[in-house]
Write a protein that holds these residues in place. Structure first.
Motif, PDB file in Angstrom:
ATOM      1  N   LEU A 189       0.828  -1.207   0.000  1.00 55.02           N
ATOM      2  CA  LEU A 189       0.000   0.000   0.000  1.00 55.02           C
ATOM      3  C   LEU A 189       0.862   1.256   0.000  1.00 55.02           C
ATOM      4  CD1 LEU A 189      -2.761  -1.090   2.537  1.00 55.02           C
ATOM      5  CD2 LEU A 189      -3.130  -0.547   0.122  1.00 55.02           C
ATOM      6  N   ALA A 194      -0.943  -3.108  -5.922  1.00 58.56           N
ATOM      7  CA  ALA A 194      -2.244  -3.761  -5.755  1.00 58.56           C
ATOM      8  C   ALA A 194      -2.220  -4.746  -4.584  1.00 58.56           C
ATOM      9  CB  ALA A 194      -2.629  -4.489  -7.031  1.00 58.56           C
ATOM     10  N   ASP A 196      -5.212  -6.724  -4.313  1.00 59.29           N
ATOM     11  CA  ASP A 196      -6.346  -7.583  -4.664  1.00 59.29           C
ATOM     12  C   ASP A 196      -5.980  -9.046  -4.442  1.00 59.29           C
ATOM     13  OD1 ASP A 196      -8.240  -5.554  -6.025  1.00 59.29           O
ATOM     14  OD2 ASP A 196      -6.277  -5.168  -6.929  1.00 59.29           O
ATOM     15  N   GLU A 205     -11.352  -2.099  -1.825  1.00 60.40           N
ATOM     16  CA  GLU A 205     -12.049  -0.944  -2.395  1.00 60.40           C
ATOM     17  C   GLU A 205     -11.987   0.252  -1.451  1.00 60.40           C
ATOM     18  OE1 GLU A 205     -13.995   1.135  -5.326  1.00 60.40           O
ATOM     19  OE2 GLU A 205     -13.138  -0.894  -5.426  1.00 60.40           O
ATOM     20  N   LYS A 208      -8.562   1.817  -1.536  1.00 55.89           N
ATOM     21  CA  LYS A 208      -8.307   2.576  -2.764  1.00 55.89           C
ATOM     22  C   LYS A 208      -8.766   4.026  -2.603  1.00 55.89           C
ATOM     23  CE  LYS A 208      -8.606  -1.219  -6.114  1.00 55.89           C
ATOM     24  NZ  LYS A 208      -9.447  -1.835  -7.186  1.00 55.89           N
ATOM     25  N   HIS A 209      -9.872   4.212  -1.881  1.00 58.16           N
ATOM     26  CA  HIS A 209     -10.438   5.553  -1.711  1.00 58.16           C
ATOM     27  C   HIS A 209      -9.793   6.290  -0.542  1.00 58.16           C
ATOM     28  CE1 HIS A 209     -13.530   4.962  -4.711  1.00 58.16           C
ATOM     29  NE2 HIS A 209     -13.833   3.785  -4.170  1.00 58.16           N
ATOM     30  N   ASN A 211      -6.325   5.640   1.773  1.00 54.86           N
ATOM     31  CA  ASN A 211      -5.173   4.792   2.083  1.00 54.86           C
ATOM     32  C   ASN A 211      -4.333   5.459   3.173  1.00 54.86           C
ATOM     33  OD1 ASN A 211      -2.867   3.252   2.182  1.00 54.86           O
ATOM     34  ND2 ASN A 211      -2.480   3.277  -0.016  1.00 54.86           N
TER      35      ASN A 211
END
Length: 214
Positions: A189, A194, A196, A205, A208-209, A211
């Motif tokens: 991160l 990624a 995932d 998700e 992602k918005h 972090n």
């Protein structure tokens, strides 16, 4: 569906409230920093529920680990948000914020004292990492701690589990097929890589918005 406040346990959140806390005979306690929660934590929880025949598994995020006093985890509200997302739908899991509420360094003896007082008739199972087994005699109030719960080791793949030192006793979980660590996820991160497949999709998700590890 989201976690809701548990019945009869301060700081507890769970998905259902139909069953009474008085019926709980076998309780699991899964502590850790959960910084952040990942798929390995979910697999451990499911293995514990199945192999230990638990009525309830409490997820107990630490304010600060005594094993990593220099490491400041992500903010409590961040870790709690991700835990709620990850464990939504796990009906026998309940999120317990008692260690965050106490703040400071989180000691197992304080947490087990709370469960012993609240559920005096229940058998307690306390989950720990395999690397902590040899150090148990150095834990705070170790002799008394050993009497409060049966200790359950979460081994890493390919890692041998040490024998329990006296006076501790317990067993190892068998269902632990997924090798991933929160530190690896934090590193990825931090680099914008990624994650995932390493964490539940809803957690990926959310990160992602927002972090907190950049």
């Amino acid at each position: 569906q989201t976690l809701s406040k548990g019945q009869g346990h301060p700081g507890g959140e769970r998905l259902r409230s139909a069953d009474s806390v008085n019926t709980l005979q076998s309780i699991g306690i899964f502590g850790g920093s959960f910084d952040p929660v990942h798929n390995g934590h979910l697999l451990v929880a499911r293995a514990a529920l199945e192999e230990l025949s638990l009525d309830r598994l409490f997820i107990v995020p630490a304010a600060r680990s005594p094993f990593k006093p220099e490491q400041q985890p992500a903010a409590a509200d961040v870790r709690l948000r991700l835990l709620r997302l990850a464990f939504a739908g796990e009906n026998r899991c309940e999120l317990d914020t008692q260690e965050l509420d106490r703040d400071g360094v989180s000691y197992s003896i304080d947490t087990l004292d709370e469960y012993t007082n609240r559920y005096p008739e229940a058998k307690l199972h306390y989950l720990i990492g395999a690397d902590h087994v040899p150090t148990l005699p150095q834990w705070r109030e170790a002799k008394r701690l050993a009497k409060l719960a049966r200790f359950v080791v979460v081994p890493r793949p390919g890692q041998e589990v040490s024998e329990f030192p006296e006076p501790f006793g317990g067993q190892a979980l068998q269902g632990w097929p997924f090798e991933v660590s929160s530190s690896t996820i934090r590193q990825r991160l931090g680099l914008g890589q990624a994650i995932d497949g390493l964490v539940p999709p809803v957690v990926a998700e959310s990160l992602k918005h927002s972090n907190p590890y950049l």
